[in-house]
Enzyme design. Structure first.
Site, PDB file in Angstrom:
ATOM      1  N   HIS A 150       8.014 -26.557   0.209  1.00 21.83           N
ATOM      2  CA  HIS A 150       7.344 -27.648  -0.491  1.00 21.83           C
ATOM      3  C   HIS A 150       6.206 -27.141  -1.368  1.00 21.83           C
ATOM      4  CE1 HIS A 150       9.625 -30.624   1.814  1.00 21.83           C
ATOM      5  NE2 HIS A 150       9.625 -29.657   2.712  1.00 21.83           N
ATOM      6  N   GLU A 174       0.820  -1.219   0.000  1.00 23.63           N
ATOM      7  CA  GLU A 174       0.000   0.000   0.000  1.00 23.63           C
ATOM      8  C   GLU A 174       0.849   1.261   0.000  1.00 23.63           C
ATOM      9  OE1 GLU A 174      -4.123  -1.200   2.147  1.00 23.63           O
ATOM     10  OE2 GLU A 174      -3.232   0.659   2.834  1.00 23.63           O
ATOM     11  N   LYS A 195     -13.249   1.716  -1.590  1.00 20.89           N
ATOM     12  CA  LYS A 195     -14.135   2.111  -0.479  1.00 20.89           C
ATOM     13  C   LYS A 195     -15.245   3.018  -1.009  1.00 20.89           C
ATOM     14  CE  LYS A 195     -10.959   2.143   3.536  1.00 20.89           C
ATOM     15  NZ  LYS A 195     -10.455   2.898   4.668  1.00 20.89           N
TER      16      LYS A 195
HETATM   17  O1  PA5 Z   1      -3.211   1.614   5.691  1.00 24.83           O
HETATM   18  C1  PA5 Z   1      -4.332   2.048   5.500  1.00 24.83           C
HETATM   19  O2  PA5 Z   1      -4.605   3.259   5.614  1.00 24.83           O
HETATM   20  C2  PA5 Z   1      -5.514   1.155   5.173  1.00 24.83           C
HETATM   21  O3  PA5 Z   1      -5.150  -0.149   4.866  1.00 24.83           O
HETATM   22  C3  PA5 Z   1      -6.471   1.126   6.346  1.00 24.83           C
HETATM   23  O4  PA5 Z   1      -5.814   0.640   7.479  1.00 24.83           O
HETATM   24  C4  PA5 Z   1      -7.697   0.261   6.083  1.00 24.83           C
HETATM   25  O5  PA5 Z   1      -8.312   0.632   4.876  1.00 24.83           O
HETATM   26  C5  PA5 Z   1      -8.700   0.430   7.218  1.00 24.83           C
HETATM   27  O6  PA5 Z   1      -8.998   1.779   7.389  1.00 24.83           O
HETATM   28  P1  PA5 Z   1      -9.650   2.338   8.711  1.00 24.83           P
HETATM   29  O7  PA5 Z   1      -8.707   2.103   9.847  1.00 24.83           O
HETATM   30  O8  PA5 Z   1      -9.852   3.775   8.435  1.00 24.83           O
HETATM   31  O9  PA5 Z   1     -10.930   1.607   8.899  1.00 24.83           O
END
Ligand code: PA5
Length: 475
Positions: free
Chosen positions: A329, A300, A443
């Site tokens: 394996h 990410e 989202k």
């Molecule tokens: O790293 C990030 O920002 C995302 O992966 C969020 O952690 C994930 O989308 C969850 O978001 P939130 O904590 O706002 O629910």
């Protein structure tokens, strides 16, 4: 944990990049000259990260230093939860779930939830990071609502998955306990943004805040991860000390003194050479989910389609989780003989927390007997070395992170090292390490399709998208 200067230095993590070098893997590897040429790049990434510490989305860099009061509140709350509840359930996803899962698996008994109460010594632990209805029902089958504390975690306070879980659980709690429902729910969220904070205030929930400058995937060392860890009886102060120790270790751009920089520059140079897959392969079941946590952090943060100045790029390595020896394996065949597009990072453990001797008693079968009298510890470490050797023989880039053992301190070191490495690599790639437009795209599309106010335009866009053609569906 007793943390003296000596015990900290005995717990120091090491990063070995020998098998990234020409000396070991020939033409596929880096020369000393390449590393020398990259010194300026490392220095510049280091300087930028140093300059930005604690600012904007780099709030995570200060977490080892600025949480004394929060840690005290977390420990007090955790002790109450431990005394009162038999089950502790995290509702969250992505960065609000992967850290708690990784730390739980690394530091608690590998079959923790199956242990009898007196051996477990704390509540059973579940992290619900999906909206599969079967899983929600399965959870409700194994917990007792009156003995359960839920921790709803969402930085944005609006993630559909987490908010729908919250709504389901809150409905059950209020129906069962009326105005006492709030005793069963703790919220961890932004103090200023989103809907969860408003709901938490309305319902009077105990609330911990996620600092504004700490993004989801960098949030394990704030209340997101610290509260679940403390509820499990994990020494969170030692985790933070480990992170601090790593931070101080990484106080220059010199790759032989800064393991995070060494990791970052190796991956960066490898990416430039077309090694677009980063395999994280711990040789310890306890660290299996650390690989998951790393995958989110690396993917990410670095998978971006433009630089900070708006130049079109498509960068980032695809992280892959793998487990030694299990995946020897299954996946190692590909790593050894498939395309030259991977860097394999082993996580080795010097001292496992248990020992198991393979018993004697098979003398008449020498081809089995060779195992007898050795320990499983020797076997797993030898197999890691054997895989490292096999990859190196086939000129495959690989490197190893060594943990002296798996404990709170070394886990803090490891997580902070990988966070720093991600920050450095982001600077080298010149991208915004801390945004996630690709995640938000999904989202927003969900909000639109579910008719959330403010997403009408998105809904119209989705409705006008090309419809799937039946002719391309195999039946
Ligand atoms: O790293 C990030 O920002 C995302 O992966 C969020 O952690 C994930 O989308 C969850 O978001 P939130 O904590 O706002 O629910």
């Amino acid at each position: 944990m007793q943390l003296t200067e000596k015990t900290c230095s005995q717990m120091k993590l090491r990063f070995d990049y020998n098998n990234m070098m020409k000396d070991f893997i020939g033409e596929q590897g880096f020369s000393a000259a390449t590393l020398a040429e990259s010194k300026g790049l490392c220095q510049s990434a280091f300087d930028t990260v140093q300059k930005n510490r604690g600012q904007n989305m780099m709030g995570w860099s200060e977490l080892p230093y600025n949480q004394d009061a929060i840690v005290a509140d977390i420990v007090e709350t955790a002790n109450k939860v431990r005394a009162k509840f038999k089950y502790f359930v995290v509702l969250g996803i992505g960065g609000s779930a992967l850290g708690p899962i990784a730390v739980f698996n690394a530091l608690k008994h590998l079959h923790y939830n199956d242990l009898p109460d007196e051996k477990r010594g704390g509540p059973k632990f579940y992290v619900e990071d999906n909206v599969d209805p079967e899983r929600m029902n399965a959870l409700l089958d194994v917990i007792e609502l009156d003995k359960t504390c839920f921790n709803v975690i969402t930085k944005s306070g609006s993630t559909s998955e987490t908010m729908s879980q919250y709504l389901i659980v809150w409905d059950l709690l209020t129906k069962a306990f009326g105005d006492k429902a709030k005793d069963h729910m703790i919220a961890t969220t932004s103090e200023f943004k989103g809907n969860l904070i408003k709901l938490a205030q309305k319902e009077g929930l105990k609330t911990f805040y996620i600092p504004e400058g700490v993004g989801g995937r960098f949030s394990e060392l704030c209340p997101v991860g610290l509260l679940p860890a403390a509820v499990l009886g994990i020494d969170i102060a030692a985790m933070l000390k480990g992170a601090e120790y790593m931070d101080k270790t990484c106080s220059s751009a010199d790759i032989n003194k800064n393991p995070a920089m060494a990791f970052a520059v190796m991956q960066y140079l490898a990416m430039k050479d077309g090694k677009n897959v980063s395999v994280m392969m711990p040789y310890a079941d306890s660290l299996k989910y650390m690989a998951d946590w790393y995958c989110q952090l690396w993917a990410e943060s670095l998978g971006k389609d433009q630089t900070k100045s708006g130049k079109k790029v498509n960068v980032g390595q695809t992280p892959v989780k793998s487990l030694g020896v299990t995946d020897q394996h299954s996946q190692v065949q590909l790593y050894t003989e498939g395309p030259f597009d991977k860097v394999v990072t082993f996580i080795a453990v010097d001292n496992y927390r248990s020992q198991f001797v393979i018993p004697d008693g098979c003398e008449e079968f020498p081809n089995v007997n060779f195992l007898c009298g050795h320990t499983m510890n020797q076997l797993i470490s030898t197999e890691m070395m054997a895989t490292e050797y096999a990859l190196t023989q086939k000129k495959r880039m690989n490197n190893t992170i060594y943990l002296p053992e798996v404990n709170e301190f070394t886990l803090g070191e490891l997580m902070f090292m990988l966070e720093l490495a991600t920050a450095y690599a982001g600077e080298m790639l010149e991208i915004d390490t801390y945004n996630q437009p690709g995640v938000e795209g999904g989202k927003n599309a969900t909000y639109a399709m579910f008719g959330r106010a403010g997403y009408e335009e998105k809904r119209a866009e989705l409705e006008s998208a090309p419809k799937k053609k039946d002719q391309y569906i195999a039946k």
